[in-house]
Design an enzyme around this catalytic site. Structure first.
Site, PDB file in Angstrom:
ATOM      1  CG  ASP A 251      -2.090  -0.808   1.054  1.00  0.00           C
ATOM      2  OD1 ASP A 251      -2.814  -1.395  -0.450  1.00  0.00           O
ATOM      3  OD2 ASP A 251      -2.638  -1.189   2.017  1.00  0.00           O
TER       4      ASP A 251
ATOM      5  NE  ARG B 210      -0.934   4.055  13.222  1.00  0.00           N
ATOM      6  CZ  ARG B 210      -0.458   2.671  13.054  1.00  0.00           C
ATOM      7  NH1 ARG B 210       0.500   2.829  13.285  1.00  0.00           N
ATOM      8  NH2 ARG B 210      -0.767   1.931  12.370  1.00  0.00           N
TER       9      ARG B 210
ATOM     10  CG  ASP C 177      -4.338   3.816  12.587  1.00  0.00           C
ATOM     11  OD1 ASP C 177      -4.415   3.932  13.836  1.00  0.00           O
ATOM     12  OD2 ASP C 177      -4.141   2.598  11.768  1.00  0.00           O
TER      13      ASP C 177
ATOM     14  CB  SER D   2      -5.627  -5.222   8.067  1.00  0.00           C
ATOM     15  OG  SER D   2      -4.456  -4.346   7.648  1.00  0.00           O
TER      16      SER D   2
END
Length: 409
Positions: free
Chosen positions: A18, A100, A129, A183
């Site tokens: 990705d 994050r 996210d 995922s």
């Protein structure tokens, strides 16, 4: 529509399919010079190949940043969060959420250093996210341009992404050509799995989903007992051996893995409004939470402990929703850190087939007074007769209410 004024972009780059597609898309759609940042957060995978992939995509060597941030991650993000005993919606230890803000901070630092005018991430438009990254960016650099490809590009399917990758000779690993079974996101604190085979919350997660723990029923038949030393709310040693933050969490992960600790199957409420099902594994964090509460149980005053428990859900929501750099999180952190000044001592922990038990705790700052709680005769620290007046005072309003109700029946 692409902002053609953007000249340099700092991309949070994993080297996976990705973000590799995003890298090429930024180059072709924006005509921008891409700077990649890859963080070693203890995800358990080799990250150096990201350098070769970035070079193959035409990124200049001086524009490739790969950094081991494990110690900073645990010291400045994980441990402060655990001082608050932070749990979201009663179960989730926030392993993805807490990583994050650190990535966002590093991207902004690189953008300043390299004169970049934009930052980018690979989060989708459905998840949390994107919010966490972008609140972090804006909280640190209010005028930065943010590029969120998943909200901008015209790709309508996985097949379209794969066609773009093949057209631009982006390496596609064999298992990525079909639909991925689920995922995965991972760092030193946890791993999270969601999507595909996990989308139906009525169906038990297959065993192959779990990658950081053995099944509790397969754990050893003999308990494992060890000690954790704390200093001002943070763990500093295991079995008397001093360790750095990342080394200590790594050791707790190993102990948790071998004893089936830290599995969680959760349906959570995302900040963007939908529910999602995830399977999380947080072996070391699960042990740490229990141990920290154990040392607090003898070192924190009742009022301070209960206030912390009242503040914790708010703190957890701020972390989950991406407000790490907000003033309210910092205010709460100051109060939490103040409460930890005497949270020092040792906790004895027992691990057995998925369970964490605290079986002992000692501290030079202990508030536990054996003379007060003993049932033995001859102790004069507490006069039992004092409880009568205490109870009558607390019962006064209940008695008044009861008399009124009797009178008005």
């Amino acid at each position: 529509m692409a902002d053609k004024s953007v000249k340099k972009v700092v991309l949070a780059y994993s080297g996976g399919l990705d973000t590799s597609i995003i890298l090429k898309w930024l180059q072709t759609e924006y005509g921008a010079e891409v700077i990649t940042f890859t963080a070693d957060l203890g995800q358990g995978e080799e990250i150096e190949p990201a350098r070769a992939k970035a070079l193959a995509a035409g990124v200049k060597p001086e524009n490739i940043f790969i950094e081991d941030v494990r110690e900073e991650f645990v010291r400045d993000y994980v441990f402060p969060m655990f001082r608050a005993n932070t749990v979201y919606e009663g179960q989730y230890l926030l392993g993805t959420s807490i990583a994050r803000p650190l990535i966002a901070k590093k991207q902004i630092e690189i953008a300043r250093k390299m004169g970049a005018d934009a930052v980018s991430h690979g989060a989708t438009g459905k998840g949390n996210d994107q919010v966490r990254f972008e609140l972090g960016y804006y909280g640190l650099e209010p005028d930065i341009t943010v590029i969120a490809p998943w909200r901008e590009w015209d790709f309508k399917s996985r097949e379209a992404l794969l066609e773009f990758a093949e057209k631009h000779q982006i390496q596609i690993t064999k298992d990525k050509r079909g639909e991925a079974p689920f995922s995965v996101d991972a760092n030193l604190l946890h791993s999270s799995s969601e999507g595909k085979v996990l989308e139906d919350p009525a169906v038990e997660a297959p065993e192959f989903v779990h990658m950081r723990t053995i099944a509790p029923e397969d754990a050893p038949d003999k308990p494992h007992v060890f000690t954790i030393d704390f200093d001002k709310g943070d763990p500093v040693a295991i079995d008397g051996v001093a360790m750095s933050p990342a080394t200590l969490l790594t050791k707790l992960n190993e102990l948790g893995r071998d004893n089936g600790i830290g599995r969680l199957d959760l349906v959570e409420n995302r900040f963007v409004g939908m529910k999602s099902r995830g399977v999380y594994e947080t072996p070391g964090g699960t042990i740490l939470l229990a141990a920290h509460r154990g040392i607090e149980s003898i070192t924190l005053d009742r009022g301070a402990m209960h206030l912390k428990d009242e503040l914790m859900p708010k703190y957890a929501s701020l972390v989950y929703n991406g407000f790490w750099f907000s003033p309210e999180r910092e205010m709460l952190q100051a109060a939490i850190d103040y409460s930890q000044t005497k949270v020092s001592g040792q906790v004895r922990v027992k691990l057995y087939k998925g369970n964490v038990s605290i079986i002992g705790r000692t501290s030079p700052y202990s508030l536990y007074d054996q003379d007060l709680v003993t049932f033995e005769e001859g102790k004069v620290a507490y006069d039992h007769r004092d409880a009568g007046g205490f109870i009558k005072l607390n019962a006064l309003r209940l008695r008044v209410l009861a008399k009124r109700d009797q009178r008005t029946k």
